[in-house]
Design a protein around this motif. Structure first.
Motif, mmCIF file in Angstrom:
data_model
loop_
_atom_site.group_PDB
_atom_site.id
_atom_site.type_symbol
_atom_site.label_atom_id
_atom_site.label_comp_id
_atom_site.label_asym_id
_atom_site.label_seq_id
_atom_site.Cartn_x
_atom_site.Cartn_y
_atom_site.Cartn_z
ATOM 1 N N ILE A 23 -9.845 -0.485 1.060
ATOM 2 C CA ILE A 23 -9.741 -1.225 -0.145
ATOM 3 C C ILE A 23 -11.389 -1.371 -0.606
ATOM 4 O O ILE A 23 -12.253 -1.788 -0.150
ATOM 5 C CB ILE A 23 -9.394 -2.687 0.025
ATOM 6 C CG1 ILE A 23 -8.032 -2.855 0.446
ATOM 7 C CG2 ILE A 23 -9.566 -3.506 -1.474
ATOM 8 C CD1 ILE A 23 -6.896 -2.188 -0.510
ATOM 9 N N LEU A 66 -7.793 1.370 -3.889
ATOM 10 C CA LEU A 66 -7.377 2.101 -2.516
ATOM 11 C C LEU A 66 -8.148 3.474 -2.632
ATOM 12 O O LEU A 66 -7.784 4.225 -3.551
ATOM 13 C CB LEU A 66 -6.014 2.190 -2.416
ATOM 14 C CG LEU A 66 -5.583 2.864 -0.859
ATOM 15 C CD1 LEU A 66 -6.087 1.458 0.130
ATOM 16 C CD2 LEU A 66 -4.325 2.852 -0.980
ATOM 17 N N ALA A 75 0.890 -1.313 0.045
ATOM 18 C CA ALA A 75 -0.028 -0.230 0.037
ATOM 19 C C ALA A 75 0.972 1.202 0.066
ATOM 20 O O ALA A 75 1.687 1.234 0.819
ATOM 21 C CB ALA A 75 -0.839 0.021 1.130
#
Length: 168
Positions: free
Chosen positions: A110, A130, A104
């Motif tokens: 998410i 994301l 990430a």
């Protein structure tokens, strides 16, 4: 200038091709005539001899070619001046290291999973979405590979640097 070899243990050829059509191999003029025939096939004249050449495959990222010359398979590996500089600095493997995971880039949520376990992906394919700071960020594959594990689920909160996907 390119350094071309047919095997890691064999000597390399120093090939220099200029835009005006002049070619040298190991500093010596290389006189040849090449005619494209279509579909990756070529007719080559060199020192009064005729050759049939076919481009079987080309991986331009790794600079590797597979040719058939008069029916005989020949594998070539080329290095340009940047590859040679990396070799000289002892960093030749730095550019070719495989990326085995996606992390990430920032904390977030998410909101979409676009891949499945075992799926083959290519560099740039979308993997996850994301949401961070009310913006959706599409996280893409950093390289070619197969999805070995998806470490997050839909609606999971993630932290910066958290491993999201493993590749094999």
């Amino acid at each position: 200038m390119l350094q071309i070899r047919t095997a890691p243990t064999l000597p390399a050829w120093e090939v220099d091709y200029q835009p005006n059509g002049t070619t040298t191999v190991n500093g010596q003029p290389f006189q040849w005539d090449i005619t494209p025939l279509g579909n990756g096939r070529y007719h080559v004249l060199y020192e009064g001899r005729s050759y049939s050449a076919e481009l079987v495959s080309a991986d331009y990222a790794s600079k590797q070619l597979v040719l058939k010359l008069n029916g005989q398979r020949v594998e070539l590996e080329a290095k340009d001046r940047f590859d040679l500089l990396l070799d000289k600095l002892g960093m030749s493997n730095a550019a070719s290291q495989k990326i085995n995971e996606l992390k990430a880039p920032m904390p977030g949520l998410i909101v979409d999973v676009r891949v499945a376990l075992g799926q083959t992906v290519q560099k740039g394919d979308p993997l996850l979405v994301l949401e961070a700071m009310k913006m959706e960020n599409i996280l893409k594959a950093p390289g070619d590979g197969t999805v070995a594990a998806i470490k997050v689920n839909l609606r999971d909160n993630v932290t910066k640097g958290q491993v999201l996907v493993h590749f094999s």
